[in-house]
Design an enzyme around this catalytic site. Structure first.
Site: not given
Ligand SMILES: [Zn+2]
Length: 292
Positions: A82-83, A181-182, A209-210, A231, A234
């Site tokens: 990932d990232h 994200h989160g 993402h997120g 993805n 969290t």
């Molecule tokens: Zn991401």
């Protein structure tokens, strides 16, 4: 089966409008919950790893766990980084057997992002490994990088087209479309119109993402518009901790650790199964692997 590269299976998923879940693994127990959850539902799956987690465990233990568990199941499993903005870590992953990697140059000016992403592209192409690359700024925290939700920048459409033209065999493309994200502080504002323009102009599967905190309807709209890799990080971390604590609250005097590990595993696996069902990839293992 041996690990697969994610590009071909994401293409098939995008073509049939289902999403393949990509969970960020934490430890062996977490990888087991991800692969077993996918196996129980006959779904393709991506196990992805943050650079922080690689720095904790090392390349070889992670590659060993994922290869062993993938080898014991009939569903296609990809191992993805990932990232990452560090080419040395990307090389380390390729050498250890990762089947895809992400280069995240999204904090760089566009021209610089293209230049650096191309270096990662050449490395990955030479090794027969898939590449994910990003444009725009996805909000929230990812490893040590923090982008405030109101400071996140949507991907620019013309830049997306120019970017992918430089890397035509990109396995998956991650344009920032308003997710973060989160856990979300407010209501996510997803730019569906931008997403649809991008997928109609670019023949590369899109990564969402997120994913944690999006509603079922939001997932369905994004997947319907061409997001093939979804993805989840969290929520998986949350289950890891809560699965342990919930049992501790019930059994404060329990001295044997294995029941706690089992409780964590069940909590994480239940979430993996829920996401696979929502993303529509249940029963799609053979299709994603190209067998149907
Ligand atoms: Zn991401």
């Amino acid at each position: 089966m041996p690990l697969v590269t994610m590009g071909p299976m994401l293409k098939r998923a995008q073509g049939s409008r289902y999403g393949i879940a990509a969970f960020n693994m934490i430890d062996y127990n977490s990888v087991r919950s991800i692969v077993d959850g996918a196996t129980e539902l006959s779904a393709p799956i991506i196990v992805q790893v943050s650079t922080k987690t690689i720095k904790h465990w090392g390349f070889r233990p992670i590659a060993g766990w994922v290869k062993q568990l993938a080898g014991d199941t009939a569903v296609p499993v990809a191992l993805h980084l990932d990232h990452c903005s560090d080419l040395d870590i990307i090389k380390g992953c390729i050498d250890a057997g990762w089947t895809s990697v992400m280069f995240d140059g999204s904090s760089l000016p566009f021209a610089e992002n293209v230049k650096k992403s191309r270096q990662a592209y050449e490395l990955s192409q030479a090794a027969g490994v898939g590449l994910e690359a990003e444009i725009g700024a996805i909000g929230g925290v990812e490893d040590d990088k923090f982008v405030a939700e109101d400071k996140s920048i949507l991907a620019n459409f013309d830049e997306c087209v120019a970017f992918v033209k430089e890397m035509p065999k990109l396995a998956v493309f991650a344009p920032a479309i308003g997710t973060a994200h989160g856990f979300y502080a407010g209501e996510p504002k997803i730019a569906y119109d931008l997403l649809e323009r991008i997928t109609s102009a670019i023949d590369v599967p899109i990564a969402l993402h997120g994913g944690t905190g999006l509603t079922e309807e939001q997932f369905h709209r994004c997947i319907g518009a061409g997001c093939a890799k979804v993805n989840i990080s969290t929520m998986h971390k949350h289950r890891f901790i809560e699965g342990f604590l919930a049992l501790r609250a019930q059994k404060p005097k329990e001295a044997e650790p294995l029941p706690f590990i089992k409780a964590q595993y069940e909590a994480m696996k239940s979430d993996v199964r829920d996401m696979i069902r929502i993303f529509g990839s249940e029963g799609r293992a053979a299709h994603a692997a190209g067998h149907t």
